[in-house]
Design an enzyme around this catalytic site. Structure first.
Site, PDB file in Angstrom:
ATOM      1  N   ARG A 131      30.480   9.286 -23.580  1.00 53.92           N
ATOM      2  CA  ARG A 131      29.063   9.628 -23.433  1.00 53.92           C
ATOM      3  C   ARG A 131      28.491   9.184 -22.092  1.00 53.92           C
ATOM      4  NH1 ARG A 131      26.401   9.860 -28.665  1.00 53.92           N
ATOM      5  NH2 ARG A 131      24.685   8.686 -27.773  1.00 53.92           N
ATOM      6  N   ASN A 152      22.433   7.542 -19.032  1.00 59.99           N
ATOM      7  CA  ASN A 152      23.788   8.113 -19.088  1.00 59.99           C
ATOM      8  C   ASN A 152      23.786   9.627 -19.286  1.00 59.99           C
ATOM      9  OD1 ASN A 152      22.753   8.031 -21.673  1.00 59.99           O
ATOM     10  ND2 ASN A 152      24.719   7.582 -22.647  1.00 59.99           N
ATOM     11  N   ASP A 196       0.809  -1.237   0.000  1.00 60.55           N
ATOM     12  CA  ASP A 196       0.000   0.000   0.000  1.00 60.55           C
ATOM     13  C   ASP A 196       0.834   1.274   0.000  1.00 60.55           C
ATOM     14  OD1 ASP A 196      -2.216  -1.576   0.159  1.00 60.55           O
ATOM     15  OD2 ASP A 196      -2.512  -1.357   2.304  1.00 60.55           O
ATOM     16  N   GLU A 228      -9.934   0.741  -2.162  1.00 62.70           N
ATOM     17  CA  GLU A 228     -10.962   0.009  -1.403  1.00 62.70           C
ATOM     18  C   GLU A 228     -11.438   0.790  -0.174  1.00 62.70           C
ATOM     19  OE1 GLU A 228      -9.651  -3.673   0.458  1.00 62.70           O
ATOM     20  OE2 GLU A 228      -7.571  -2.994   0.437  1.00 62.70           O
TER      21      GLU A 228
END
Length: 784
Positions: A744, A542, A175, A273
């Site tokens: 990179r 990245n 929950d 609920e």
């Protein structure tokens, strides 16, 4: 990859795991209350970390009931007892509600049973009830010992030897109803189950023009309902913390009929609920169905998800979270003193923190009290920053004001996707378009990246055009890796033609490079003197300036699912080692985190250079492993980790060296890591971060309104990312210094500090920096 990692930073202020010893200590681990996916990963981490530091670790079966009953319910665990449980839902040591432990008599028996095995360290995985029980047990400990001594069940020496009990909690609850932690173990997996069902229901609802009312778990907490509504673009959501205003029945029916009038063929309504109205009366799914049928006459169905949400295999996020928390819990137990209060290990951003257990419990109970007293704004505030943020974002994206009520800014904001496709990009575009329209801008979509931009593939995009985009994988706008450098003249012309006042770029490293090129071209082309912001979206994770990228979580789940299947195949054939190649360019995020989530024996990455000796040591390690009952191996390799030690080379080396002991297979996962429906995390992350980017653009444009201001400063070209615990905008000019352009990747990556965890859990010696651990923080209630 070596068996003893000596590359860790040295320094007197650093504190390493080697400085902590568990020799002579006994740790008991139990799961209590409702089960949650990921509990097994937590149990595995506690057992293996405990054994690694020299402690004895005991399973306590069936929660507190097993502690009270004793006997075979408390059994010592070894390394192999927790093998192959990482991918299993539920809890292998069982969980039970226990009435006996609520009585002092029951707790007296439990104390006696623990003392027989010398257990004075407890790791409790459960919800707030289980953790409150553990805290009470800890407080009564010395009194219980004295009573046992008076009854002659233990001697005076034992009273002194086992004088205090240490308790550390981990919250396992689908929950996400525990204050102080961003995510509890099991929540992400429950969201996976819900989203799988919603995606399936949407196709059938679309066919028949139906309305579906979905009831999800959450008796006292609406987190699952709220986040799944955000992740699927539901028409309406009912939560216990934020009941609908009076007259909601009519408002909801108007909203549903408006959506149908906009050619939407289905309606989704999500109900927690525990949903209530402002008078604390329950709002049930059946009541909502009756309302829709009688007021609108729509064909309406109710689906109650029930225990499906608790089941199934844990997601990659939950496995990593539980493994990190389990390791942190053992460190907390080793460092505990008689004065340390019982604590909970939890997550804040991507940071593991320790919080006083009772402060968290108190705040969790305060939420319930606020709801009981109908102080609903307080309830939302106490739930924390991310809950309130989710609720605001949902409201902005779900409900469109009539056009005549939106003050127009006369600004055009363009959205573009750049680089390789990443799951969650479409959710980000939808969010940006809707927030932009709500802020009064005219939104433009640029198709096919910078290439399309230069060719003028630009169209206005409206509120309904992006309906149903959150669950779509890939990039609907189309995306290319082409950089703007060659087309600056043409792009500037298009910016002028369409009078584009701001630009939102959603993409990976190419998007980052593109942003740098546009920024550099400002002197030459004044058209680029507008606010520009980039939202990171790439499976490789990245992008400098952000710890996470949209799409990386979906790719990680694909890798984890594939590894699960491969491990199952290897378990059947026995004595088999699989070598799996993952994507990521030079960034080892997917290989490293995939290795942690799948329980790999090794993960080769570019960021940690390795040589033939390391490969040899891994082969020897696997040879030893084959002598145990765990006769399979899993090795991950990042696609660019080494120019010469290719996947084929490693496969051939392992095959040769393992002859007669194990055989080898290899698997290149390839582009399946870029495809598929986005995970709940990526849908929400994309939605929220893109909404933040649009808010930034709106604020910048507001500053300039009426002044014809040109944006020339660095702070008007930013990357929006998550760093540690905060969402921050960083100018690309500042990020340049933090970037390794050749490979990179960012020069510093937060996840590398989790690397030793994977090694330790795979039975390697590793130097683990625990300097960040140990500070007990306080729960900060978030003020609106």
């Amino acid at each position: 990859m070596d068996a003893d990692d000596s590359r860790a930073p040295k320094g007197s202020l650093r504190k390493f795991l080697e400085h902590l010893s568990g020799a002579g200590k006994a740790i008991g681990v139990l799961t209590s209350g409702g089960d949650a996916q990921g509990m097994n990963a937590a149990v595995r981490a506690v057992v293996r970390m405990g054994i690694y530091v020299g402690a004895k670790v005991y399973f306590i079966y069936e929660g507190y009931q097993g502690m009270v009953d004793g006997g075979a319910n408390i059994a010592e665990a070894d390394w192999e007892s927790v093998s192959s449980i990482l991918q299993v839902g539920g809890t292998i040591i069982g969980s039970a509600r226990c009435q006996a432990f609520r009585t002092r008599e029951g707790r007296l028996k439990a104390a006696c049973n623990l003392l027989q095995r010398g257990i004075t360290n407890l790791c409790v995985i459960g919800g707030d009830g289980s953790l409150t029980g553990a805290n009470l047990f800890r407080k009564e400990w010395s009194g219980l010992l004295e009573e046992l001594a008076r009854n002659g069940q233990i001697d005076k020496e034992a009273v002194q030897k086992y004088a205090y009990l240490n308790v550390v909690g981990m919250v396992g609850s689908i929950d996400n109803d525990f204050c102080g932690t961003d995510m509890t173990i099991g929540t992400d997996s429950a969201l996976h189950r819900i989203i799988e069902v919603i995606d399936a229901i949407m196709t059938t609802a679309q066919s028949h023009q139906r309305t579906f009312v979905l009831e999800v778990m959450g008796r006292h907490c609406g987190y699952l309902a709220l986040v799944s509504a955000l992740a699927c673009g539901a028409d309406w959501v009912f939560l216990p913390e934020s009941p609908p205003e009076q007259g909601w029945e009519e408002q909801m029916c108007v909203k549903l009929s408006e959506n149908r009038a906009r050619k939407k063929r289905l309606n989704i309504i999500i109900v927690a609920e525990g949903a209530i109205d402002t008078q604390n009366k329950p709002i049930t799914s059946e009541k909502i169905k009756e309302l829709v049928v009688t007021q609108l006459g729509y064909d309406t169905r109710v689906t109650i998800l029930g225990h499906v949400q608790r089941g199934g295999t844990p997601s990659a996020f939950d496995r990593i979270l539980a493994s990190r928390m389990g390791v942190e819990a053992v460190i907390a137990l080793l460092e505990a003193t008689p004065d340390t209060p019982a604590c909970v290990v939890s997550l804040n951003g991507n940071h593991a923190v320790r919080l006083p257990l009772m402060e968290c419990v108190q705040m969790t109970q305060d939420v319930q009290k606020a709801m009981d007293e109908r102080r609903f704004q307080d309830a939302v505030r106490l739930r924390g920053r991310s809950f309130a943020g989710n609720l605001n974002t949902y409201k902005r994206l779900a409900i469109k004001l009539p056009d005549d009520q939106i003050p127009k800014t006369n600004c055009n904001v363009a959205v573009i996707n750049v680089g390789a496709p990443a799951a969650g990009m479409n959710a980000a575009v939808r969010s940006a378009v809707r927030v932009g329209i709500a802020d009064g801008h005219r939104m433009l979509a640029i198709y096919d990246g910078f290439d399309g931009f230069a060719k003028g593939q630009i169209k206005e995009i409206g509120w309904t055009d992006v309906g149903g985009w959150t669950g779509q994988g890939g990039s609907i706008l189309g995306t290319k890796r082409i950089l703007p450098g060659k087309y600056l003249e043409e792009i500037a012309t298009q910016m002028r033609t369409h009078s584009i006042n701001a630009l939102l770029i959603i993409g990976g490293f190419e998007a980052y490079l593109g942003l740098l090129e546009l920024s550099a071209a400002r002197e030459k082309h004044e058209e680029f003197c507008v606010p520009m912001v980039m939202v990171p979206a790439t499976v490789s994770n990245n992008v400098p300036g952000s710890d996470f990228s949209i799409g990386a979580d979906t790719a990680l789940n694909t890798i984890t699912d594939t590894c699960d299947r491969i491990k199952q195949s290897a378990s059947g054939t026995k004595r088999r080692v699989f070598i799996i190649e993952t994507m990521g360019g030079y960034c080892g995020y997917l290989a490293n985190m995939g290795g942690l989530a799948a329980g790999a024996d090794a993960a080769y990455i570019f960021e940690e250079p390795f040589d033939i000796r390391d490969l040899q040591s891994n082969v020897e390690h696997l040879t030893e492993k084959m002598k145990t009952t765990i006769q399979r191996g899993l090795v991950l390799r990042n696609e660019s980790c080494s120019e010469n030690y290719t996947t084929d080379f490693i496969y051939q080396l392992y095959s040769e060296e393992g002859k007669g002991v194990f055989d080898c297979r290899k698997n290149v996962l390839g582009h399946m890591q870029q495809g598929g429906a986005p995970s709940p995390f990526d849908r929400n992350f994309g939605t929220k971060i893109s909404a933040r980017a649009m808010e930034w653009i709106t604020a910048k444009l507001k500053e300039a309104r009426g002044r014809g201001k040109k944006f020339t400063t660095d702070d008007s070209v930013c990357v929006l990312g998550i760093s540690k615990r905060n969402v921050i905008f960083q100018p690309v000019a500042e990020l340049k210094q933090q970037t390794d352009f050749e490979h990179r990747i960012p020069k510093e990556q937060w996840w590398l500090k989790l690397r030793p965890l994977m090694k330790i859990l795979a039975k390697y010696k590793a130097s683990y920096d625990v300097s960040d651990s140990g500070q007990l923080e306080h729960v900060q209630p978030w003020s609106v």
